[in-house]
Design a protein around this motif. Structure first.
Motif, PDB file in Angstrom:
ATOM      1  N   HIS A  49      -8.140  -5.941   1.964  1.00  0.00           N
ATOM      2  CA  HIS A  49      -8.653  -4.614   2.310  1.00  0.00           C
ATOM      3  C   HIS A  49     -10.117  -4.457   1.923  1.00  0.00           C
ATOM      4  CE1 HIS A  49      -5.004  -2.873   3.739  1.00  0.00           C
ATOM      5  NE2 HIS A  49      -4.347  -3.117   2.623  1.00  0.00           N
ATOM      6  N   ASN A  82      -1.956   0.161   5.902  1.00  0.00           N
ATOM      7  CA  ASN A  82      -0.803  -0.165   5.071  1.00  0.00           C
ATOM      8  C   ASN A  82       0.470  -0.063   5.896  1.00  0.00           C
ATOM      9  OD1 ASN A  82      -2.758   1.555   2.875  1.00  0.00           O
ATOM     10  ND2 ASN A  82      -2.133  -0.528   2.453  1.00  0.00           N
ATOM     11  N   VAL A  85      -8.066   4.881   1.102  1.00  0.00           N
ATOM     12  CA  VAL A  85      -8.826   4.975  -0.154  1.00  0.00           C
ATOM     13  C   VAL A  85      -9.640   6.260  -0.158  1.00  0.00           C
ATOM     14  CG1 VAL A  85     -10.660   3.944  -1.543  1.00  0.00           C
ATOM     15  CG2 VAL A  85      -8.925   2.490  -0.498  1.00  0.00           C
ATOM     16  N   GLU A 119      -4.291 -10.649  -0.256  1.00  0.00           N
ATOM     17  CA  GLU A 119      -5.110  -9.744  -1.068  1.00  0.00           C
ATOM     18  C   GLU A 119      -5.715 -10.400  -2.322  1.00  0.00           C
ATOM     19  OE1 GLU A 119      -3.745  -5.800  -1.659  1.00  0.00           O
ATOM     20  OE2 GLU A 119      -2.763  -5.681   0.277  1.00  0.00           O
ATOM     21  N   GLY A 162      -4.772  -2.304  -2.994  1.00  0.00           N
ATOM     22  CA  GLY A 162      -3.922  -2.584  -1.846  1.00  0.00           C
ATOM     23  C   GLY A 162      -3.931  -1.506  -0.779  1.00  0.00           C
ATOM     24  N   LEU A 163      -4.832  -0.539  -0.889  1.00  0.00           N
ATOM     25  CA  LEU A 163      -4.858   0.508   0.123  1.00  0.00           C
ATOM     26  C   LEU A 163      -5.920   0.221   1.185  1.00  0.00           C
ATOM     27  CD1 LEU A 163      -4.481   3.785  -1.967  1.00  0.00           C
ATOM     28  CD2 LEU A 163      -2.737   2.499  -0.728  1.00  0.00           C
ATOM     29  N   ALA A 164      -5.601   0.572   2.412  1.00  0.00           N
ATOM     30  CA  ALA A 164      -6.564   0.440   3.502  1.00  0.00           C
ATOM     31  C   ALA A 164      -7.748   1.366   3.243  1.00  0.00           C
ATOM     32  CB  ALA A 164      -5.891   0.800   4.816  1.00  0.00           C
ATOM     33  N   PRO A 165      -8.943   0.960   3.720  1.00  0.00           N
ATOM     34  CA  PRO A 165     -10.137   1.777   3.465  1.00  0.00           C
ATOM     35  C   PRO A 165      -9.964   3.267   3.778  1.00  0.00           C
ATOM     36  CG  PRO A 165     -10.767  -0.292   4.471  1.00  0.00           C
ATOM     37  CD  PRO A 165      -9.279  -0.298   4.401  1.00  0.00           C
ATOM     38  N   VAL A 166      -9.381   3.590   4.943  1.00  0.00           N
ATOM     39  CA  VAL A 166      -9.202   5.022   5.265  1.00  0.00           C
ATOM     40  C   VAL A 166      -8.388   5.734   4.214  1.00  0.00           C
ATOM     41  CG1 VAL A 166      -9.292   5.930   7.594  1.00  0.00           C
ATOM     42  CG2 VAL A 166      -7.759   4.028   7.105  1.00  0.00           C
ATOM     43  N   GLY A 168       0.810  -1.203   0.000  1.00  0.00           N
ATOM     44  CA  GLY A 168       0.000   0.000   0.000  1.00  0.00           C
ATOM     45  C   GLY A 168       0.851   1.263   0.000  1.00  0.00           C
TER      46      GLY A 168
END
Lengths: 234, 605
Positions: B546, B375, A171, B514, A165-169, A139
């Protein structure tokens, strides 16, 4: 800004794009969605010169760039955040950003300013600025690829699945950042699997299916008919 | 059946007839010597072609094995009076053993450094041959008995013998390349980390290729030694090694007939353009350069492409619309009781960076365990430590009741623990089906002899596992892509291949890094159904992801990491409402709304 006409691309032996036409106007965000293998990445790669088209044309600001090499297209102010990050793994985060500023080399002040702006956007990159990019998490590498493309203030920014691959926050932050960059004057062509999210920040959207444009409308109208869009994604 | 006939005609009968007929076309001694030289060079180059084209290693020291084979055979025959055939075999054994030693030494290095090690080895033999005159005769030469004792084989018969061996070696290597051996070498060459994750001991396979190459080099040397009544140390120079590599490249790396074409060129050119002797290195350089620039896959590779272009059907467009059918249950042969995986106090530090710092979690047999977090919070590091890619700095990993802390990933895979990768690691040179067969590596038993000779046992095993692999491909819904090259598939299809390949190992524990990345929401739903079916078959699953819809609907238990430590754990509802998780990771109500497309006007403000 960008006009693609009847673009055809062969990948190996198989034809990936069968004549795609689309336009991205100055100041717009245009989202490109579709299922896997529909040809989205191929389209982006032929716009930025990483793939040579077999037919059709690509125009940037009224000038034909069909068949140009990627470095020449980049020098015209087209930034590309490729699928799969492609950061320079052996170099530090900061060196990656400096390499992203290649097109504005020489302008030390602007480079410094842009770097501060990107560090402010992703504080995590600032924390890791002296670390080799290859040691970042997936990420974090995605954030770096995004910021690297912005270092040279591109006119047109081409994004290939920036949320991957990014965490929801993050994104949410990223989508906000795309809007913000756009407001600051950058035109954006975006491929994104979070289709509703992409359409909600886009002025217009295209749905690609089997190498052809299946649907084109404003982001709002495409959002209003999720079942229709859905039928092209499965 | 027709294919088989064609193979026997074009691969065995025709070449054998040509080899047999050559002396009748060129009935003089000079040509026969040249043909014989082409014959043993063919064997030398074929060995190197295996090493370079299949196992992806390089050797610039072929002269070492060639020299050992030659002197080993010659000296054993003259000094100990061994019969020549026996001496030849002993020479080959000597070269093979030496190859094993060099191979083991060379394991620690790769690429450029491996090339340097082999150059040094070659020089060593060159110096011994030239300076240890008491033994080798040095530049003065050594007298050697011929094959066949008192009725020494004439040049024609000796040429037939060499040519026949060359053909047999090539046919053996052809069989080998299409067996699990060729596949495994290509897999290691393509992605070492993935190969290990499937239980392939990459070191063993690399040394194996090196040893085989040395044996063939030794055979070529032994054949050279007994060609004439005398040979000198002048032959054994660095030039032999370079020419062998040039022949591999010009002929076409990894092709089957390339070594013959290459050998004919590197032997023929300097011989027939003898008046240009001073120029021939330049000539070689030019040919090599032209090959690299114009024919990157060599003469045979280029011909193959040309033939395909003329006869080949224009490939069918891969508009492969996968049908959105109901997800089938996991094939019964994959069903298992799963194994419990227990992690206690796991820590992974890199030069002071505490990527993972004391994590404990238990993944119960047959459960789906989610691992989420911001991340850089240590999720992938945790998976890498569990699967043996990183060595834990501290802590303990237990599989059922066995301590597996610090085991390498190939050993873990052989215990039934395997994984997929965030950045997909397919064996791109192989087809989809071959990727799966490489996945079944730990179950394959057929040996080298079976593979070389295509014995029924090996073929039967191959057929059984091919059937199994096709069943798995049907289960994940991509059986129509079985014979496609893995690199030609789209991203989403490649993800499915990777999961199918992991299933081919028949795992007890499967770690997915993932699996939903790069999929749109419809594809994510299908992937979710697929993973659920795998879980219902009993395989223990750890999923890093995620995509919250997937995680929340799929997982029995979720562990949340931040800054390398565990910050929450529990069933989905608990985790979802945990304030620390919302703050660090989920981003509150916004994220839920994001998927409905509402939030963005808001975020955009």
């Amino acid at each position: 800004m960008l006009r693609v006409k009847d673009l055809q691309v062969d990948y190996g032996k198989a034809r990936a794009l069968h004549g795609v036409s689309l336009e991205v106007n100055q100041g717009e965000i245009v989202a490109l969605i579709g299922r896997n293998g529909a040809g989205k990445t191929t389209l982006l790669r032929s716009v930025t010169g990483l793939v040579q088209p077999a037919g059709g044309s690509v125009e940037l600001e009224g000038k034909s760039i069909t068949g140009w090499k990627a470095n020449r297209i980049a020098a015209l102010g087209v930034g590309h955040v490729p699928q799969g990050r492609q950061v320079f793994a052996d170099q530090t985060v900061e060196e990656n950003l400096l390499l992203g500023a290649y097109a504005i080399r020489g302008d030390k002040g602007r480079i410094r300013q842009n770097m501060e702006r990107e560090y402010a956007r992703f504080p995590r990159l600032f924390e890791r600025r002296a670390q080799q990019a290859g040691t970042l998490s997936g990420g974090e590498q995605q954030m770096l690829a995004f910021s690297r493309a912005l270092m040279s203030d591109p006119k047109l920014l081409v994004l290939d699945e920036p949320s991957m691959g990014l965490a929801p926050v993050i994104v949410i932050e990223l989508l906000g950042a795309i809007k913000e960059i756009n407001r600051a004057g950058t035109t954006i062509l975006l491929v994104e699997q979070l289709a509703t999210a992409a359409l909600s920040i886009a002025n217009r959207g295209y749905v690609l299916q089997n190498g052809l444009i299946a649907l084109a409308d404003t982001g709002q109208r495409l959002l209003a008919d999720p079942e229709l869009v859905r039928s092209y994604l499965g | 059946m027709k294919k088989r006939l064609l193979f026997w005609l074009s691969g065995v009968i025709l070449p054998a007839a040509l080899i047999y007929a050559m002396p009748f076309f060129f009935p003089n001694r000079f040509f026969l010597d040249v043909l014989t030289q082409v014959g043993y060079t063919w064997i030398l180059v074929a060995g190197l072609n295996l090493l370079v084209g299949f196992s992806g290693q390089i050797s610039l020291g072929q002269v070492a094995f060639f020299g050992l084979g030659a002197y080993g055979s010659a000296l054993l025959a003259t000094r100990l009076g061994l019969p020549v055939p026996l001496a030849m075999i002993a020479g080959v054994v000597l070269a093979t053993l030496f190859g094993a030693v060099v191979g083991l030494l060379a394991l620690r290095v790769r690429g450029l450094y491996l090339a340097m090690v082999t150059i040094a080895t070659g020089s060593l033999i060159e110096i011994l041959a030239n300076r240890w005159i008491d033994l080798t005769g040095g530049p003065m030469g050594i007298n050697v008995p011929g094959l066949g004792g008192a009725n020494r084989l004439g040049p024609v018969e000796y040429y037939w013998f060499v040519g026949l061996l060359g053909l047999l070696v090539t046919l053996g290597l052809y069989n080998l390349s299409r067996s699990r051996f060729g596949r495994t070498w290509l897999a290691v060459k393509s992605s070492e980390v993935a190969a290990r994750g499937l239980g392939i001991d990459h070191l063993k396979w690399k040394v194996g290729a090196f040893v085989l190459n040395a044996a063939l080099g030794g055979l070529a040397g032994a054949l050279f030694a007994h060609q004439n009544a005398r040979f000198t140390s002048d032959t054994f120079t660095y030039d032999v090694s370079v020419r062998a590599l040039v022949a591999v490249i010009i002929g076409g790396t990894g092709t089957m007939t390339g070594p013959l074409v290459g050998a004919a060129l590197v032997v023929g050119l300097p011989t027939f353009f003898r008046e240009l002797y001073d120029w021939y290195l330049l000539l070689f350089g030019g040919i090599l350069l032209a090959t690299l620039l114009l024919l990157p896959d060599g003469i045979v590779g280029a011909l193959g492409r040309l033939i395909k272009a003329i006869t080949g059907r224009k490939a069918k467009a891969t508009a492969t619309t996968a049908q959105a059918t109901e997800q089938a249950p996991l094939p019964t042969f994959l069903c298992t009781q799963g194994s419990t995986l227990t992690i206690e106090g796991l820590a992974v530090h890199f030069q002071g960076v505490k990527a993972v710092d004391g994590i404990s979690l238990q993944i119960k047999a047959g459960e789906v365990h989610g691992l989420i977090g911001p991340n850089g919070s240590g999720k992938s590091t945790t998976i890498n430590a569990i699967t043996g890619i990183y060595r834990p700095t501290a802590g303990r990993i237990q599989l059922a009741d066995q301590d597996v802390t610090g085991l390498s990933s190939d050993k873990l895979a052989r215990l039934g623990v395997t994984r997929t990768f965030q950045n997909i690691q397919l064996f791109t040179d192989l087809t989809v089906l071959e990727n799966l067969l490489a996945g079944a590596h730990r179950h394959l038993r057929s040996g080298l002899t079976g593979a070389l000779l295509h014995l029924p046992g090996a073929l039967k095993e191959e057929a059984a596992f091919t059937a199994e692999a096709m069943t798995i491909l049907r289960f994940v819904g991509i059986d129509h892509l079985a014979h496609e090259q893995a690199k030609n598939l789209s991203y989403g299809q490649q993800r499915l291949v990777e999961i199918a390949r992991a299933l081919a190992l028949r795992p007890n524990v499967l770690l997915l890094d993932e699996p939903a990345a790069g999929l749109n929401h419809v594809e994510v739903e299908r992937m979710t159904a697929l993973i659920r079916a795998i879980a219902q078959g009993g395989i223990t699953l750890l999923v890093v992801e995620h995509h919250m819809e997937m995680v929340m609907s799929l997982c029995d238990q979720i562990t949340v990491l931040n800054f390398g430590a565990k910050i929450a754990e529990g069933v989905p509802e608990t985790v979802q409402n945990d304030p620390a998780v919302v703050e660090a990771y989920l981003g509150g109500a916004e994220m839920g709304a994001l998927l409905q497309g509402e939030v963005m006007h808001h975020a955009a403000r």
